[in-house]
Design a protein around this motif. Structure first.
Motif, PDB file in Angstrom:
ATOM      1  N   SER A 147       0.826  -1.206   0.000  1.00 32.14           N
ATOM      2  CA  SER A 147       0.000   0.000   0.000  1.00 32.14           C
ATOM      3  C   SER A 147       0.858   1.254   0.000  1.00 32.14           C
ATOM      4  O   SER A 147       0.510   2.263  -0.632  1.00 32.14           O
ATOM      5  N   GLU A 148       1.995   1.220   0.687  1.00 31.64           N
ATOM      6  CA  GLU A 148       2.904   2.369   0.687  1.00 31.64           C
ATOM      7  C   GLU A 148       3.539   2.548  -0.687  1.00 31.64           C
ATOM      8  O   GLU A 148       3.723   3.685  -1.153  1.00 31.64           O
ATOM      9  N   PHE A 149       3.882   1.446  -1.339  1.00 27.95           N
ATOM     10  CA  PHE A 149       4.359   1.545  -2.715  1.00 27.95           C
ATOM     11  C   PHE A 149       3.266   2.090  -3.630  1.00 27.95           C
ATOM     12  O   PHE A 149       3.555   2.808  -4.599  1.00 27.95           O
ATOM     13  N   GLY A 150       2.006   1.757  -3.340  1.00 28.21           N
ATOM     14  CA  GLY A 150       0.911   2.261  -4.149  1.00 28.21           C
ATOM     15  C   GLY A 150       0.757   3.763  -4.041  1.00 28.21           C
ATOM     16  O   GLY A 150       0.565   4.461  -5.047  1.00 28.21           O
ATOM     17  N   VAL A 151       0.829   4.305  -2.819  1.00 34.51           N
ATOM     18  CA  VAL A 151       0.757   5.750  -2.633  1.00 34.51           C
ATOM     19  C   VAL A 151       1.926   6.439  -3.329  1.00 34.51           C
ATOM     20  O   VAL A 151       1.759   7.462  -4.018  1.00 34.51           O
ATOM     21  N   PHE A 152       3.112   5.864  -3.180  1.00 31.01           N
ATOM     22  CA  PHE A 152       4.292   6.442  -3.819  1.00 31.01           C
ATOM     23  C   PHE A 152       4.189   6.373  -5.339  1.00 31.01           C
ATOM     24  O   PHE A 152       4.633   7.293  -6.039  1.00 31.01           O
ATOM     25  N   LEU A 158      -3.614  10.361  -2.278  1.00 33.22           N
ATOM     26  CA  LEU A 158      -2.380  10.860  -1.681  1.00 33.22           C
ATOM     27  C   LEU A 158      -2.607  11.432  -0.285  1.00 33.22           C
ATOM     28  O   LEU A 158      -1.736  12.108   0.263  1.00 33.22           O
ATOM     29  N   ALA A 159      -3.774  11.139   0.298  1.00 35.62           N
ATOM     30  CA  ALA A 159      -4.101  11.698   1.618  1.00 35.62           C
ATOM     31  C   ALA A 159      -3.158  11.192   2.698  1.00 35.62           C
ATOM     32  O   ALA A 159      -2.918  11.882   3.694  1.00 35.62           O
ATOM     33  N   ARG A 160      -2.596   9.982   2.526  1.00 34.44           N
ATOM     34  CA  ARG A 160      -1.707   9.415   3.542  1.00 34.44           C
ATOM     35  C   ARG A 160      -0.403  10.198   3.667  1.00 34.44           C
ATOM     36  O   ARG A 160       0.299  10.078   4.670  1.00 34.44           O
ATOM     37  N   LEU A 161      -0.058  10.995   2.686  1.00 32.87           N
ATOM     38  CA  LEU A 161       1.153  11.802   2.769  1.00 32.87           C
ATOM     39  C   LEU A 161       0.969  13.015   3.675  1.00 32.87           C
ATOM     40  O   LEU A 161       1.960  13.595   4.144  1.00 32.87           O
ATOM     41  N   GLY A 162      -0.272  13.408   3.910  1.00 39.40           N
ATOM     42  CA  GLY A 162      -0.534  14.549   4.778  1.00 39.40           C
ATOM     43  C   GLY A 162       0.085  15.825   4.233  1.00 39.40           C
ATOM     44  O   GLY A 162       0.003  16.130   3.038  1.00 39.40           O
ATOM     45  N   PHE A 171      17.171   4.128   4.832  1.00 40.54           N
ATOM     46  CA  PHE A 171      17.396   4.706   6.160  1.00 40.54           C
ATOM     47  C   PHE A 171      16.068   5.107   6.813  1.00 40.54           C
ATOM     48  O   PHE A 171      15.828   4.782   7.985  1.00 40.54           O
ATOM     49  N   TYR A 172      15.232   5.788   6.078  1.00 39.55           N
ATOM     50  CA  TYR A 172      13.967   6.228   6.653  1.00 39.55           C
ATOM     51  C   TYR A 172      13.074   5.037   6.976  1.00 39.55           C
ATOM     52  O   TYR A 172      12.399   5.010   8.010  1.00 39.55           O
ATOM     53  N   GLY A 173      13.066   4.034   6.105  1.00 32.10           N
ATOM     54  CA  GLY A 173      12.228   2.868   6.350  1.00 32.10           C
ATOM     55  C   GLY A 173      12.662   2.064   7.557  1.00 32.10           C
ATOM     56  O   GLY A 173      11.825   1.484   8.255  1.00 32.10           O
ATOM     57  N   LEU A 174      13.975   2.013   7.822  1.00 33.78           N
ATOM     58  CA  LEU A 174      14.467   1.259   8.976  1.00 33.78           C
ATOM     59  C   LEU A 174      14.328   2.027  10.285  1.00 33.78           C
ATOM     60  O   LEU A 174      14.070   1.436  11.329  1.00 33.78           O
ATOM     61  N   VAL A 175      14.516   3.338  10.237  1.00 38.01           N
ATOM     62  CA  VAL A 175      14.475   4.151  11.454  1.00 38.01           C
ATOM     63  C   VAL A 175      13.054   4.594  11.784  1.00 38.01           C
ATOM     64  O   VAL A 175      12.626   4.544  12.935  1.00 38.01           O
ATOM     65  N   PHE A 176      12.325   5.022  10.778  1.00 37.72           N
ATOM     66  CA  PHE A 176      10.965   5.498  10.977  1.00 37.72           C
ATOM     67  C   PHE A 176      10.017   4.549  10.252  1.00 37.72           C
ATOM     68  O   PHE A 176      10.304   3.370  10.119  1.00 37.72           O
ATOM     69  N   SER A 177       8.908   5.045   9.786  1.00 35.44           N
ATOM     70  CA  SER A 177       7.974   4.247   9.004  1.00 35.44           C
ATOM     71  C   SER A 177       7.046   5.189   8.249  1.00 35.44           C
ATOM     72  O   SER A 177       6.900   6.359   8.610  1.00 35.44           O
ATOM     73  N   GLY A 178       6.439   4.669   7.197  1.00 40.46           N
ATOM     74  CA  GLY A 178       5.506   5.476   6.430  1.00 40.46           C
ATOM     75  C   GLY A 178       5.939   5.641   4.993  1.00 40.46           C
ATOM     76  O   GLY A 178       7.129   5.592   4.662  1.00 40.46           O
ATOM     77  N   CYS A 179       4.945   5.850   4.119  1.00 40.91           N
ATOM     78  CA  CYS A 179       5.219   5.978   2.693  1.00 40.91           C
ATOM     79  C   CYS A 179       5.962   7.255   2.347  1.00 40.91           C
ATOM     80  O   CYS A 179       6.526   7.367   1.254  1.00 40.91           O
ATOM     81  N   GLU A 180       5.997   8.227   3.290  1.00 43.77           N
ATOM     82  CA  GLU A 180       6.737   9.457   2.989  1.00 43.77           C
ATOM     83  C   GLU A 180       8.227   9.194   2.845  1.00 43.77           C
ATOM     84  O   GLU A 180       8.945   9.996   2.229  1.00 43.77           O
ATOM     85  N   GLY A 181       8.730   8.072   3.385  1.00 43.97           N
ATOM     86  CA  GLY A 181      10.135   7.743   3.193  1.00 43.97           C
ATOM     87  C   GLY A 181      10.477   7.520   1.730  1.00 43.97           C
ATOM     88  O   GLY A 181      11.559   7.921   1.269  1.00 43.97           O
TER      89      GLY A 181
END
Length: 351
Positions: free
Chosen positions: A60-65, A126-130, A179-189
């Motif tokens: 789903s995160e790949f889908g938003v991206f 794209l609402a998940r990107l805020g 880096f962002y995917g390992l440290v944080f989370s979310g499709c914004e990475g």
């Protein structure tokens, strides 16, 4: 067949073979190989990182991206109004430099319009990107500017520099996304990686463009007159190229709307793998073919021989790639991407 006809046929075949070998040893092919080297390394890095990214980020995160990137590519292709295609054409460097500056001036219009639209309305997909969606105009501007820079460097024959820039961009994208995917989370990475790579490419190519610019300006440029001289590019090519880009991105929007973000993400990942070999050859050939064809057309009034040979080689490559994909796709999807490990949990929309 008589002896004379046999000899004539052999001579003709030998001549065609010599012409083909001369073409493969020509400066055109050497430039293509030089431009393709960086793209090949970048594509190999992307393929090597894709199994890890497919486990860090959900479908789903790949889908938003994928929706974000499709919108960015479509709009950035329109941003310069296709004036960047005119950069390799002028005989003098100053005319080409003014054309580059015209492209940069025009490229501000589309991101400004997108910013106004985003402030007033945000798409549901794209609402998940805020609030990170406000970075979309910046990505469009960076991509459009880098596109204009690449045509200037193509004109100057800096194919090795373009290859290095492509490699640096991909390394930045992969590093930021992992880096962002390992440290944080979310499709914004994924979006941050895309923007970070675009910024690195903009700075890298921008430095070289500044270093290769003409040193003296004989007279100020009338940008309105220059825009009218090349008005056929926005009038005809912008609509055609934007339509082709939108058509290739349409399945992402379609799958995301009717079947959910996960299906759109899986489709985007699959297309990412398939597009890499195509981009490897297609972009490298285009970077070399376009200025060479422009020069031949200006000198001879045609570029038929270059067009015919290039089209023949690309056709053979496309056919071989098609057969390879038909054979290896079912096996490679499971082992390279680990698609069997991905759980799809989002409901589909009814048509």
């Amino acid at each position: 067949m008589t002896t004379l006809e046999l000899v004539t046929t052999r001579q003709r075949c030998h001549k065609d073979f010599r012409r083909t070998m001369d073409w493969f040893q020509s400066k055109f092919v050497r430039n293509v190989m030089q431009a393709a080297s960086g793209t090949a390394a970048a594509n190999l890095l992307m393929l090597a990182a894709l199994p890890l990214l497919s486990r860090i980020y959900s479908p789903s995160e790949f889908g938003v991206f994928a929706v974000y990137m499709a919108a960015s590519i479509i709009l950035s292709g329109m941003a310069c109004a296709k004036y960047e295609l005119a950069i390799p054409i002028p005989k003098g460097d100053w005319q080409a430099w003014h054309t580059l500056r015209l492209s940069m001036l025009v490229s501000v219009i589309v991101p400004t319009i997108v910013l106004i639209v985003v402030l007033a309305w945000q798409p549901e997909s794209l609402a998940r990107l805020g609030n990170w969606l406000y970075l979309l105009p910046i990505g469009i501007l960076l991509d459009a500017s880098s596109r204009a820079f690449s045509f200037w460097l193509t004109r100057k024959g800096e194919f090795a520099w373009l290859a290095c820039g492509r490699l640096i961009q991909v390394v930045a994208v992969i590093a930021i996304q992992i880096f962002y995917g390992l440290v944080f989370s979310g499709c914004e990475g994924l979006v941050f990686g895309f923007l970070g790579g675009g910024l690195m490419l903009f700075l890298f190519n921008g430095w070289k463009v500044r270093a290769t610019r003409p040193m003296t300006d004989p007279q100020p440029c009338d940008y309105r007159r220059l825009a009218l001289n090349y008005q056929q590019y926005p009038r005809y090519l912008m609509l055609a190229h934007s339509g082709a880009t939108f058509g290739s991105s349409l399945p992402v929007f379609f799958f995301g709307y009717y079947f959910g973000e996960s299906i759109a993400g899986l489709f985007a990942v699959a297309m990412r793998v398939i597009d890499r070999p195509v981009q490897l050859v297609g972009q490298a050939v285009f970077q070399v073919f376009y200025p060479e064809a422009s020069r031949q057309y200006a000198q001879q009034g045609h570029c038929l021989q270059l067009f015919t040979r290039t089209t023949r080689v690309l056709s053979y490559f496309g056919l071989g790639l098609l057969l390879l994909m038909l054979t290896a796709a079912p096996w490679g999807a499971r082992r390279l991407l680990g698609l069997s490990l991905i759980h799809i949990s989002e409901p589909t929309r009814h048509i």
